[in-house]
Design an enzyme around this catalytic site. Structure first.
Site, mmCIF file in Angstrom:
data_model
loop_
_atom_site.group_PDB
_atom_site.id
_atom_site.type_symbol
_atom_site.label_atom_id
_atom_site.label_comp_id
_atom_site.label_asym_id
_atom_site.label_seq_id
_atom_site.Cartn_x
_atom_site.Cartn_y
_atom_site.Cartn_z
ATOM 1 N N CYS A 82 0.850 -1.188 0.000
ATOM 2 C CA CYS A 82 0.000 0.000 0.000
ATOM 3 C C CYS A 82 0.887 1.239 0.000
ATOM 4 O O CYS A 82 2.032 1.192 0.446
ATOM 5 C CB CYS A 82 -0.913 -0.001 1.231
ATOM 6 S SG CYS A 82 -2.193 -1.268 1.130
ATOM 7 N N CYS A 164 -3.673 0.331 -3.181
ATOM 8 C CA CYS A 164 -4.264 0.614 -1.868
ATOM 9 C C CYS A 164 -3.507 1.745 -1.183
ATOM 10 O O CYS A 164 -2.352 2.013 -1.499
ATOM 11 C CB CYS A 164 -4.299 -0.650 -1.007
ATOM 12 S SG CYS A 164 -2.740 -1.547 -0.897
#
Ligand code: NAD
Length: 262
Positions: A82, A164
């Site tokens: 992420c 993400c």
């Protein structure tokens, strides 16, 4: 008595397959998995190379489909942490300079599948099991569902779906279509970001040093188009002109420019 000859492959309007395509694919796969990212050392480059070729060989190059690339996608599955995905549009060179310096950031071309295919051309023919090195369908002049366009749409979609946290996009503020709804970024990637997964999309609008004219900045209506699409999708959006970490990369080439001296 003459054997019937195979008919010559049909002539298209686009550049033919890259010479030594399969060898380049194999070589890039080994370079990436053995030298650049040994954490992917388990990847099977032999299988990846075969899956790539089987995605388009002996098939009509105007009827390529996402389905054709499913096995290749499965074999090149890769987890990107992420907060490290970087998208780009009309800013290929600068975005890749940025992730080359910032090794914990990834454009699609810093992942295995993007690294293997970047800059290559490929197509086959329904009537032959060979690649067509003479010509391939041009995405505008011949057909949109050609093996290369369908490939980039498919892998770009997966790259966006998997993103993400804080994600970034490098945009080119020195051209008229700084945000282009018909580009892969505008047509595929923004529509496949997951609202629950992506906390914010940060856009960096970069301007060429010494460019006489800046077409667009974060305050331009064209950026509102992007903002609106994201707000409808419940994805927070921020925009910054000439983001300093990327601006410094431009300044390496033009250290004497007034904008680099202050
Ligand atoms: P862009 O307009 O700068 O295009 C990038 C490249 O893809 C150019 O070489 C362009 O000619 C080609 N391209 C774009 N759409 C195409 C199509 N339908 N068929 C064939 N070629 C096409 O920027 P973009 O379109 O927004 O794409 C960049 C974004 O999408 C990046 O975020 C990246 O993840 C992904 N992408 C990468 C590539 C690549 O060649 N490495 C190609 C397409 C998409």
């Amino acid at each position: 008595l003459k054997w019937p000859r195979a008919p010559p492959p049909r002539a298209w309007n686009g550049t033919g397959s890259t010479p030594h395509f399969s060898e380049i694919v194999l070589g890039r796969c080994f370079t990436y998995t053995q030298l650049l990212r040994p954490e992917l050392g388990h990847a099977d480059c032999g299988q990846i190379g075969k899956a790539f070729m089987n995605a388009f060989l002996s098939k009509d190059p105007c009827h390529s489909s996402e389905q054709d690339y499913q096995l290749l996608l499965k074999l090149t599955n890769q987890t990107i942490p992420c907060h490290s995905s970087v998208f780009w549009s009309k800013s290929s060179q600068l975005a890749h300079l940025y992730t080359t310096v910032q090794q914990d950031m990834f454009t699609l071309e810093d992942t295995l599948i993007g690294y293997i295919a970047d800059g290559l051309n490929w197509c086959g023919d329904a009537g032959s099991n060979e690649m067509n090195y003479q010509s391939c369908p041009h995405w505008r002049k011949d057909c949109i569902n050609n093996p290369v366009s369908v490939f980039w749409d498919t892998v770009s979609k997966r790259f966006a779906e998997n993103a993400c946290g804080v994600v970034q996009v490098v945009l080119n503020g020195s051209i008229s279509n700084t945000f282009d709804k018909n580009s892969t970024f505008g047509r595929v990637e923004i529509h496949n970001l997951h609202p629950g997964k992506v906390s914010v999309l940060k856009a960096w609008v970069m301007h060429d040093i010494g460019g006489v004219y800046s077409y667009h900045t974060c305050s331009s209506p064209i950026i509102d188009d992007l903002k609106l699409i994201l707000s409808k999708r419940n994805i927070p959006f921020t925009c910054e002109d000439d983001y300093r970490p990327i601006k410094f990369l431009q300044c390496v080439k033009s250290p004497e420019d007034s904008s680099c001296r202050k």
